[in-house]
Design an enzyme around this catalytic site. Structure first.
Site, PDB file in Angstrom:
ATOM      1  N   GLY A  58       8.950   1.142   4.361  1.00 31.71           N
ATOM      2  CA  GLY A  58       9.691   0.126   3.615  1.00 31.71           C
ATOM      3  C   GLY A  58      10.757  -0.457   4.506  1.00 31.71           C
ATOM      4  O   GLY A  58      11.090   0.121   5.546  1.00 31.71           O
ATOM      5  N   CYS A  85       7.062   6.546   8.140  1.00 32.02           N
ATOM      6  CA  CYS A  85       8.130   5.653   8.589  1.00 32.02           C
ATOM      7  C   CYS A  85       9.361   5.787   7.676  1.00 32.02           C
ATOM      8  O   CYS A  85       9.979   6.836   7.656  1.00 32.02           O
ATOM      9  CB  CYS A  85       7.607   4.222   8.681  1.00 32.02           C
ATOM     10  SG  CYS A  85       8.672   3.200   9.690  1.00 32.02           S
ATOM     11  N   TYR A  86       9.704   4.766   6.887  1.00 30.41           N
ATOM     12  CA  TYR A  86      10.862   4.913   5.987  1.00 30.41           C
ATOM     13  C   TYR A  86      10.683   6.143   5.092  1.00 30.41           C
ATOM     14  O   TYR A  86      11.647   6.852   4.802  1.00 30.41           O
ATOM     15  CB  TYR A  86      11.036   3.648   5.138  1.00 30.41           C
ATOM     16  CG  TYR A  86      12.164   3.756   4.127  1.00 30.41           C
ATOM     17  CD1 TYR A  86      13.494   3.658   4.525  1.00 30.41           C
ATOM     18  CD2 TYR A  86      11.886   3.985   2.779  1.00 30.41           C
ATOM     19  CE1 TYR A  86      14.521   3.777   3.605  1.00 30.41           C
ATOM     20  CE2 TYR A  86      12.919   4.102   1.850  1.00 30.41           C
ATOM     21  CZ  TYR A  86      14.232   3.996   2.273  1.00 30.41           C
ATOM     22  OH  TYR A  86      15.247   4.123   1.366  1.00 30.41           O
ATOM     23  N   HIS A 187       2.816   4.234  11.969  1.00 27.61           N
ATOM     24  CA  HIS A 187       2.002   3.772  10.832  1.00 27.61           C
ATOM     25  C   HIS A 187       0.530   4.139  11.040  1.00 27.61           C
ATOM     26  O   HIS A 187      -0.165   3.462  11.811  1.00 27.61           O
ATOM     27  CB  HIS A 187       2.144   2.259  10.678  1.00 27.61           C
ATOM     28  CG  HIS A 187       3.472   1.864  10.132  1.00 27.61           C
ATOM     29  ND1 HIS A 187       3.742   1.840   8.791  1.00 27.61           N
ATOM     30  CD2 HIS A 187       4.619   1.517  10.763  1.00 27.61           C
ATOM     31  CE1 HIS A 187       4.997   1.484   8.596  1.00 27.61           C
ATOM     32  NE2 HIS A 187       5.553   1.281   9.775  1.00 27.61           N
ATOM     33  N   GLU A 189      -1.817   3.744   8.958  1.00 18.92           N
ATOM     34  CA  GLU A 189      -2.704   2.916   8.133  1.00 18.92           C
ATOM     35  C   GLU A 189      -3.172   1.647   8.824  1.00 18.92           C
ATOM     36  O   GLU A 189      -4.127   1.022   8.374  1.00 18.92           O
ATOM     37  CB  GLU A 189      -1.999   2.580   6.802  1.00 18.92           C
ATOM     38  CG  GLU A 189      -0.785   1.651   6.892  1.00 18.92           C
ATOM     39  CD  GLU A 189       0.519   2.356   7.254  1.00 18.92           C
ATOM     40  OE1 GLU A 189       0.463   3.474   7.810  1.00 18.92           O
ATOM     41  OE2 GLU A 189       1.597   1.782   7.026  1.00 18.92           O
ATOM     42  N   ASP A 246     -17.071 -11.272  -7.437  1.00 14.48           N
ATOM     43  CA  ASP A 246     -16.427 -10.450  -8.472  1.00 14.48           C
ATOM     44  C   ASP A 246     -17.088 -10.626  -9.833  1.00 14.48           C
ATOM     45  O   ASP A 246     -17.419  -9.662 -10.504  1.00 14.48           O
ATOM     46  CB  ASP A 246     -14.942 -10.809  -8.630  1.00 14.48           C
ATOM     47  CG  ASP A 246     -14.161 -10.483  -7.388  1.00 14.48           C
ATOM     48  OD1 ASP A 246     -14.770 -10.000  -6.420  1.00 14.48           O
ATOM     49  OD2 ASP A 246     -12.937 -10.712  -7.388  1.00 14.48           O
ATOM     50  N   LYS A 391     -11.021  -5.286  -3.266  1.00 14.88           N
ATOM     51  CA  LYS A 391     -12.109  -6.250  -3.066  1.00 14.88           C
ATOM     52  C   LYS A 391     -13.328  -5.618  -2.357  1.00 14.88           C
ATOM     53  O   LYS A 391     -14.464  -5.818  -2.766  1.00 14.88           O
ATOM     54  CB  LYS A 391     -11.549  -7.389  -2.211  1.00 14.88           C
ATOM     55  CG  LYS A 391     -12.392  -8.602  -2.170  1.00 14.88           C
ATOM     56  CD  LYS A 391     -11.953  -9.593  -3.205  1.00 14.88           C
ATOM     57  CE  LYS A 391     -12.938 -10.726  -3.270  1.00 14.88           C
ATOM     58  NZ  LYS A 391     -12.767 -11.546  -4.447  1.00 14.88           N
TER      59      LYS A 391
END
Ligand code: XMP
Length: 535
Positions: A58, A85-86, A187, A189, A246, A391
């Site tokens: 964050g 991280c944060y 990070h 991710e 979708d 998605k």
């Protein structure tokens, strides 16, 4: 909240732009997870029983007066926690360590050296490339923590309590007395941490002991049951089908669950691309074998749009007429048995966005929420089978339901259709010109094998005429713009560096085959500051 009994991970959201990526990585390791605001109550967490908690990154600093901090009771729950991280700084700060603003921000690649064999880095040979993006950093460890990895600029790149030791965790220990807490400065991710997904997978499997039960096959089985239960033995569901991924996957899922009590309706608003209405009908009939209700409402839409030039007004009119057409169709269909439900394709990013700690992001164009308007107009109960899905998971589900890869990989097409690609008022004649030019753009891109590398490509017809020469005479005809973008999420996009021969083929063909156009230009603006569509 009724929560199915399964292994899952709770991600507490501290506002990092990468948070949805954390969730996607966890799900890619076949573990279900949800993102919630950082300040949800301890009682909720106790009740929900996640197998593990991730504290996200964050933008804040823990010493700011309003710094977002979770209930410190989370560290006492006996649930493994990973701070990123944060999230790492929050954990250190709340547990008695020290965090300081460092003199320089660290941003970019770093080489991580692993000191201690911890479960997080199992399978690594002592080092890894990681991506850093932080200002503050830990300067003093909280009691019970050890440094387990470092980089040249981050002495505490990874820290952990003894409960994280590698090999010591074979199965989940829901009430383990030993705290299982770890924090990482980088990070995992983002794609710039090439083996970050493995680290997160180690956390959810080796530390938290989660099974691999989040697969689209399982989702299909569970959701089929859930739909049958929700709708009951006689309920009928209206599914608005646009031809896109979708709504097609949604209609198929409903059909799979309740057969012909799912009623897919496809409205031709006269703003579709060349051949599209036929294609959608053929796909439902021949490939999916699902009866589709087809409504040609071209006249209704085009007469409501007659003479309207403002992009926002065009969108609003299209949304309104769409609802009216559906209202009439629902009334007609109800003669064969009452329709009770409306399927809406809300997806997980919409859910997260609407309750994000940052609040819903500002709307730049009114991507009118047709689903919301439809619900109001029709007064039906809502069924939202994709509320949990990203998605790419909907695409995987489509695959599971036997939907052909060609549909699943299709470029998105906006609800207001060609109306936002025809600058100015929509006339039948201009729509036809635009359709012919657009079909050439797509044909040439496919022919060059570029379709799947491009996020979205199309033609735009400008309300501008320019002078040209055709044979021996002067021409005075329209200008067509070609747009092609590369994008990951359609929130940002870069113009596609189209090979010259493809540009040449597109331009030659449009000018030769579409008599009303004598000039073709290529759009080289990125988003932001431009948008993908022109209106
Ligand atoms: P922009 O133009 O905002 O587009 O950069 C981002 C993505 O959204 C699509 N788009 C829409 N989709 N209704 C839709 O269903 C709309 O009103 C609409 N406007 C833009 C656009 O095609 C791109 O994929």
């Amino acid at each position: 909240m009724g929560r199915p009994k399964r292994d899952w991970i709770l991600i507490l959201d501290f506002g990092s732009q990468y948070n949805q990526l954390i969730a996607r990585r966890v799900r890619e390791s076949q573990v279900y997870c949800e993102l919630h605001p950082y300040n949800i109550s301890l009682n909720k967490i106790r009740r929900w029983k996640p197998r593990g908690i991730i504290l996200s990154g964050g933008p804040a600093s823990v010493y700011e007066p309003d710094a977002p901090l979770p209930d410190a009771g989370i560290y006492e729950l006996g649930i493994p926690i990973l701070g990123i991280c944060y999230g790492q700084q929050v954990m250190a700060h709340q547990l008695g360590g020290k965090v300081k603003g460092s003199s320089k921000r660290e941003y970019g690649h770093a080489r991580l050296s692993v000191d201690e064999p911890v479960a997080l880095f199992e399978g690594f040979d002592g080092s890894a490339d990681v991506w850093m993006s932080h200002g503050d950093a830990i300067t003093e460890l909280p009691p019970g923590f050890k440094r387990v990895a470092y980089t040249a600029n981050a002495p505490y790149a990874a820290i952990a309590t003894a409960g994280f030791a590698a090999g010591s965790i074979q199965t989940a220990k829901p009430n383990a007395s030993e705290p299982r807490l770890a924090g990482i400065q980088f990070h995992p991710e983002v794609v710039h941490t090439p083996r970050g997904a493995e680290m997160l997978s180690n956390f959810v499997h080796k530390v938290c002991g989660c099974g691999r039960d989040w697969t689209m096959q399982n989702f299909l089985a569970r959701q089929t049951e859930a739909i049958r239960k929700t709708v009951g033995p006689s309920g009928r569901v209206l599914c608005a089908v646009s031809g896109g991924v979708d709504s097609t996957v949604g209609a198929m899922l409903l059909h799979h669950a309740i057969g012909e009590r799912a009623v897919p309706v496809f409205v031709n608003n006269g703003l579709l691309r060349a051949g599209e209405a036929d294609e959608v009908q053929a796909r439902f009939a021949e490939i999916l074998r699902v009866p589709l209700v087809y409504v040609d409402a071209t006249d209704r839409f085009l007469s409501a749009l007659s003479g309207v030039k403002s992009p926002e007004r065009k969108r609003k009119i299209i949304g309104r007429v769409f609802c009216e057409v559906f209202r009439d169709e629902a009334a007609r269909l109800s003669e064969h048995g009452k329709i009770d439900w409306l399927m809406q394709g809300t997806i997980y990013p919409d859910v997260i966005e609407s309750r994000s700690v940052k609040g819903p992001s500002a709307t730049i164009k009114s991507h009118h929420n047709v689903g919301g308007m439809l619900k109001q107009t029709l007064n039906l109960k809502l069924i939202e089978p994709f509320r949990e899905l990203f998605k790419d998971e909907i695409r995987a589900l489509g695959h599971e339901l036997g939907i052909d890869a060609a549909l699943v990989g299709r470029h998105p097409f906006p609800g207001p259709g060609l109306a936002v690609r025809l600058i100015g008022a929509c006339t039948r004649k201009d729509l036809e010109i635009l359709r012919r030019a657009d079909a050439i753009v797509i044909e040439e891109i496919r022919k060059a094998g570029l379709y799947d590398r491009i996020g979205q490509a199309f033609a735009v017809l400008l309300p501008v005429k320019s002078v040209g020469v055709m044979g021996d005479s002067r021409s005075y005809e329209r200008v067509c713009a070609v747009r092609a973008v590369e994008t990951v999420d359609f929130m940002t996009a870069d113009w596609f560096d189209m090979p010259r021969p493809v540009l040449r083929a597109i331009s030659n063909r449009i000018i030769n085959e579409v008599r009303e156009i004598n000039r073709v230009v290529y759009d080289i603006s990125s988003k932001p500051p431009s948008t993908i569509e022109w209106e």
